[in-house]
Design a protein around this motif. Structure first.
Motif, short mmCIF file in Angstrom:
data_model
loop_
_atom_site.label_atom_id
_atom_site.label_comp_id
_atom_site.label_asym_id
_atom_site.label_seq_id
_atom_site.Cartn_x
_atom_site.Cartn_y
_atom_site.Cartn_z
N CYS A 1 0.83 -1.20 0.00
CA CYS A 1 0.00 0.00 0.00
C CYS A 1 0.87 1.25 0.00
O CYS A 1 1.40 1.63 -1.03
CB CYS A 1 -0.92 -0.13 1.21
N GLY B 1 -4.98 3.86 3.60
CA GLY B 1 -6.12 3.02 3.32
C GLY B 1 -6.83 2.55 4.56
O GLY B 1 -7.79 3.17 5.05
N ARG C 1 -10.15 -0.53 -7.21
CA ARG C 1 -11.33 -0.91 -6.45
C ARG C 1 -12.60 -0.44 -7.13
O ARG C 1 -12.64 0.67 -7.66
CB ARG C 1 -11.26 -0.27 -5.06
#
Ligand SMILES: Nc1nc2c(c(=O)[nH]1)N[C@H]1C(S)=C(S)[C@@H](COP(=O)(O)OP(=O)(O)OC[C@H]3O[C@@H](n4cnc5c(=O)[nH]c(N)nc54)[C@H](O)[C@@H]3O)O[C@H]1N2
Ligand SMILES: Nc1nc2c(c(=O)[nH]1)N[C@H]1C(S)=C(S)[C@@H](COP(=O)(O)OP(=O)(O)OC[C@H]3O[C@@H](n4cnc5c(=O)[nH]c(N)nc54)[C@H](O)[C@@H]3O)O[C@H]1N2
Ligand SMILES: [Mo]
Length: 774
Positions: free
Chosen positions: A184, A401, A652
């Motif tokens: 990430c 995130g 996403r």
């Protein structure tokens, strides 16, 4: 939730009535009655729980409830009335479960009992907690070397659980702490630590109120950080410039209707978000930001007064090298690599020059590339040129995130722990922590594949689905002697298991955590370093659940026995005691219990925001490098000159939380009832002789591991406003295409946003496919 498959152009704004109706559907679907409203109203409130949705900070902890569609869906998914009970597991073999989709697995609801894999019946069967911990202890203590165990963490884990976890594991003897951060924002930490002496963003919400320009690189806040749209809308209304860089047109970066704005809702009105939108090439940000910096230097030379020369002289090093490198980089190369014209690049640079106070935000569109660290360094360079760090309204803002991913790292969930942390652990607890670095996420897969990693323990998350090169990751997990997952819901990682396997169900954020000392709260740290308490309000999904801190403590006590003097059981009776321990190890957490008792909590010190540079030189560092060429995409094009090579990004949808699929719609991108889609520019479709709606197979082109075949099949083509030559599809469906060896230089992050691929007409697996565009 409608499951009809269709593709329709979405014309509305982000938010609005669609957001409200989607939340209503989610509540109904999860069987959450009126209680649901109370659950939602307690998210991000002083007496409530921290929303498990994302790490964006809360605006006003004292009064208003901030409506967030995807936060509400995350809460509903956890507060669901559905249950995956022992009866459910008795009805299905694990082989049957493994044949189901990720969506179906999560749909079964909350796990209710600790379970053990029974190889004879190929089923998960109930096991007592004591027995489960004894099994883990037996496996861990049988290892020849503590480095044969791997301890994964996903970023929902609280500070308290994370602190106990790292203490346990280091006392056990390893730094093998892969975490979701490795996939990430790892590159953000790597770049900023070297340049600014802190791995965290420097801005707060107050800075968003003062910024004159906000640059957003590779982030889709309308879906992934919806509450950020409120800040952007307010900034736009006061005249701030909002400049988005994204290969795709993302509705949330264009228009937003705030569901809490009664007038806007009544009139179907909406507010614009971006003032400038640059649809650059995937991976083109390094070139684009370099171009902006080049423009800054050129206009400074022409008209003066653009650089903050006093700041550069007093606070930085490396300016000369950067200036030389920028001068040596031709505009033609910057245009080619960014996919933007010199005029566009200068226009973006001009917005930057004209703004007194600038914030730069970025997300996965920046970090999941081979040159992620260099790109973030270029963003930081750009900010430093005009002194846009360490003063109001300005600074870097990596948008994290998971809701506590930043806190977990603060607590020491880190495969390369700073020596100072290990020194503190040694001083406070009197044991010698391991000093050798452990494995990160990709390293853990290699470690297991090589037979060196034999026990895998996952504190939340979904390692099997989140990691790259899916068949290899699964092979790695299946080779383990034992896999253990602490989880709230059934997922892929539970059915891709080791020879022995445990599934340990835990409390979620939304639930009351009752210990001997009464109901407990845990703490989390958001993306802007605010630490606050989170207290669940719902009754636990099952009476057999344990909290994560309790699971860690009992695992530690069972494994370490008399080797540890830490009073594990006593600590979890009252989490304030754990916070006292945290304070002993981390000076920044002084008076932790008092400071976190204040509504809204407190902000951790951020040295760079005070213009204190904790770098070896004591200054902020400009980082100069030439554009790294050729990239993997260039190589793939050079090796396949007769074919149309695309760069695929994985992202996403609006109806998922990472590997948790809530539904099959992606409202803002007009996709309904399906996820096996690939977004492509209409001109590229025409050039390939294909039509929207047709099925294709996607083949990765990767030359570094002997032509190992990577392919996903049966994806529906969707014509979309995306920069030409690029494709987009959803994660985790496309993870089999991401090579394990394709990682960010210096950070190890899988390059999930830039996979060179070919599109082939769809053939059933095994069938020969003729190449499209050949
Ligand atoms: N509802 C919801 N919320 C979430 C999550 C979720 O899954 N669902 N996940 C959470 C987590 S763990 C994270 S890390 C964040 C992720 O939040 P984001 O960082 O927004 O993640 P992505 O959806 O992967 O996509 C990022 C954006 O990057 C763009 N992009 C891709 N490649 C490039 C590129 O080369 N350059 C540029 N400039 N843009 C590019 C894509 O078009 C997309 O708009 O969200 C968090 N919040
Ligand atoms: N191709 C591709 N791959 C990617 C990405 C991408 O953009 N593209 N993004 C990457 C990113 S940014 C990230 S962060 C990772 C995410 O990787 P992970 O963090 O490993 O995955 P999640 O899907 O967030 O994990 C979901 C699971 O966590 C469990 N869970 C939920 N709440 C709790 C809780 O409170 N406690 C515990 N113990 N368990 C809980 C549930 O069982 C659920 O199934 O994926 C990465 N992988
Ligand atoms: Mo993430």
């Amino acid at each position: 939730m409608s499951s009809e498959q269709k593709i329709t152009l979405y014309r509305g704004p982000a938010g609005g009535w669609g957001a409200l109706s989607s939340v209503k559907d989610a509540l109904l679907h999860h069987g959450i009655p009126v209680k649901g409203a109370r659950t939602l109203l307690s998210a991000n409130q002083p007496e409530g729980f921290d929303c498990p949705g994302c790490a964006w900070p809360d605006r006003n902890p004292h009064s208003t409830f901030e409506f967030c569609e995807n936060g509400a869906k995350a809460v509903a998914a956890e507060a669901t009335a559905r249950r995956a009970t022992p009866e459910f597991f008795a009805r299905h073999t694990v082989t049957e479960l493994a044949a189901q989709s990720d969506f179906w697995l999560e749909e079964q609801g909350r796990l209710t009992h600790p379970l053990r894999y029974d190889a004879a019946s190929d089923r998960y069967v109930p096991i007592g907690w004591d027995e489960a911990f004894a099994l883990i202890a037996r496996h861990l203590n049988a290892l020849a070397d503590p480095d044969q165990a791997i301890f994964y963490t996903s970023g929902r884990t609280s500070n308290e659980a994370a602190f106990l976890y790292q203490l346990f594991v280091r006392q056990f003897g390893t730094n093998n702490f892969p975490d979701c951060s490795n996939m990430c924002h790892e590159p953000s930490g790597v770049a900023m630590r070297a340049q600014l002496g802190t791995g965290k963003g420097t801005v707060t919400l107050a800075d968003f109120e003062q910024a004159d320009a906000i640059f957003i690189f590779g982030q889709n806040p309308g879906t992934n950080h919806p509450r950020m749209l409120g800040e952007l809308r307010a900034a736009h209304r006061r005249g701030a410039r909002i400049v988005s860089f994204n290969p795709l047109r993302e509705r949330g970066l264009e228009r937003f209707a705030d569901p809490q704005d009664k007038r806007q809702m009544a009139t179907l009105g909406s507010s614009p978000i971006s003032t400038h939108y640059f649809q650059l090439r995937v991976g083109g940000d390094l070139a684009a930001v370099t171009a902006m910096a080049k423009h800054v230097l050129e206009v400074h030379r022409e008209r003066g007064g653009v650089l903050d020369e006093a700041f550069i002289a007093e606070h930085t090093t490396g300016f000369e090298a950067l200036a030389a490198q920028l001068a040596a980089t031709p505009w033609r190369v910057l245009e080619e690599e960014s996919g933007l014209s010199e005029g566009q690049l200068r226009a973006a640079g001009e917005v930057y020059c004209k703004a007194e106070r600038v914030i730069a935000c970025w997300g996965m569109g920046i970090t999941q590339h081979k040159h992620a660290v260099a790109t973030i360094e270029a963003i930081v360079n750009l900010l430093l040129l005009r002194g846009n760090i360490g003063r109001p309204g300005a600074g870097p803002c990596p948008v994290r995130g998971h809701s506590n991913v930043q806190g977990d790292r603060t607590m020491g969930i880190w495969e390369s722990p700073p020596p100072a942390l290990l020194d503190r652990l040694e001083a406070v607890y009197g044991f010698a922590p391991p000093r050798a670095p452990g494995v990160d996420t990709v390293g853990a897969i290699h470690h297991m594949l090589a037979g060196r990693g034999r026990v895998f323990i996952g504190m939340g998350g979904n390692f099997a689905a989140a990691t790259p090169d899916t068949p290899l990751a699964w092979k790695a997990l299946r080779q383990c002697a034992l896999t253990v997952h602490v989880a709230t819901k059934l997922n892929r990682s539970h059915v891709v298991h080791g020879r022995e396997a445990l599934l340990l169900p835990c409390l979620g954020r939304t639930e009351v955590d009752l210990q001997a000392g009464g109901p407990q709260g845990v703490t989390v740290e958001d993306s802007m370093s605010m630490v606050h308490i989170s207290q669940g309000i719902n009754p636990p999904a099952s009476p057999h659940l344990l909290s994560e801190p309790a699971i860690v403590a009992r695992m530690a006590a069972a494994t370490l026995g008399a080797r540890s003097r830490v009073p594990w059981g006593w600590l979890v009776e009252d989490y304030a005691r754990i916070r006292d321990e945290i304070e002993k190890v981390f000076p920044d957490f002084h008076d932790f219990n008092q400071r976190v008792a204040v509504p809204g909590g407190f902000r951790l010190r951020n040295t760079a925001s005070e213009r204190v540079w904790a770098t070896p030189s004591g200054r902020a560092q400009f980082a100069a490098h030439a554009l790294p060429l050729p990239t993997p995409a260039h190589r793939a094009r050079a090796q396949n000159p007769a074919r149309q090579v695309f760069t695929l990004l994985s992202m996403r949808s609006h109806d998922q939380y990472n590997t948790t699929i809530y539904g099959l719609n992606d409202r803002y991108r007009g996709v309904h009832g399906q996820r096996q889609v690939v977004f492509i520019h209409a001109e590229d479709l025409r050039a390939l002789g294909l039509r929207a709606g047709e099925l294709v197979d996607i083949h990765a082109l990767w030359d570094e591991d002997g032509g190992h075949e990577r392919c996903v099949r049966g994806f529906r083509l969707v014509a979309y406003d995306i920069a030409r030559g690029n494709l987009a599809a959803y994660y985790p469906e496309t993870n089999p295409l991401v090579p394990l060896s394709a990682v960010a230089d210096g950070a190890g992050t899988p390059t999930c946003k830039s996979i060179p691929v070919l599109l082939l007409p769809h053939r059933a697996a095994g069938g020969a496919a003729s190449r499209v565009g050949a």
